[in-house]
Design an enzyme around this catalytic site. Sequence first.
Site, PDB file in Angstrom:
ATOM      1  CE  LYS A 120      -1.969   1.663   3.681  1.00 55.34           C
ATOM      2  NZ  LYS A 120      -2.813   1.849   4.883  1.00 55.34           N
ATOM      3  CG  ASP A 138      -7.351   3.790   2.564  1.00 61.99           C
ATOM      4  OD1 ASP A 138      -8.265   3.530   1.755  1.00 61.99           O
ATOM      5  OD2 ASP A 138      -7.273   4.888   3.160  1.00 61.99           O
TER       6      ASP A 138
END
Length: 218
Positions: A120, A138
């Site tokens: 991420k 997220d």
Amino acid sequence: MNARQRAELYARLRQANPKPTTELRYSTPFELLVAVVLSAQATDVGVNKATARLFPVANTPQAILALGEAGLREYIKTIGLYPTKARHIIGLCQALIERHGGEVPRAREALEALPGVGRKTANVVLNTAFGEPTIAVDTHIFRVANRTGLAPGKTVRAVEERLLKVTPKEFVKDAHHWLILHGRYICKARNPACMRCPIVDLCEYPHKRLDPDKTHAR
């Protein structure tokens, strides 16, 4: 959600926010990398307060290493998990100097090899700092993708891969920012603001919070 609806969804988000960007404050790829590492399980507002103190003093790998782990902790101690984050940032600074001449690499594998940097974080840096067509998923984006029907998936990786597959090319570069901001301020976890949502009629969420006296069809 079909292809036409997905294109319309992104078109409306673009109309509402033509030039989206991260709410983390940074001026270099390195500052962004540090800010994203700090943002894990923390708010952007909290990170920005800490980096507003840190970056004027140390905003390069060399300068942060000069602070040392204990010195760095003093600047970021208002952020959750700061001892672990300080250790990771010191480690990634060392790795950047040793492996990349102090510069943030533009390759995913090289980024993910840095301490404290996962997929991420790498996606955020690749997209925001370097303009790469990546989508960092997220909790906000995971929720929006599943709740709306835009790109359902049981895991973060599945949602990321689905988003990259179904998002029209013209929207991929900014998709991450549109979706995260939509999840943060409109499609919130507990109290989604469906009444002011620009894509409410496209959304497939069965529990929309709507005023029965008003129509939301476009």
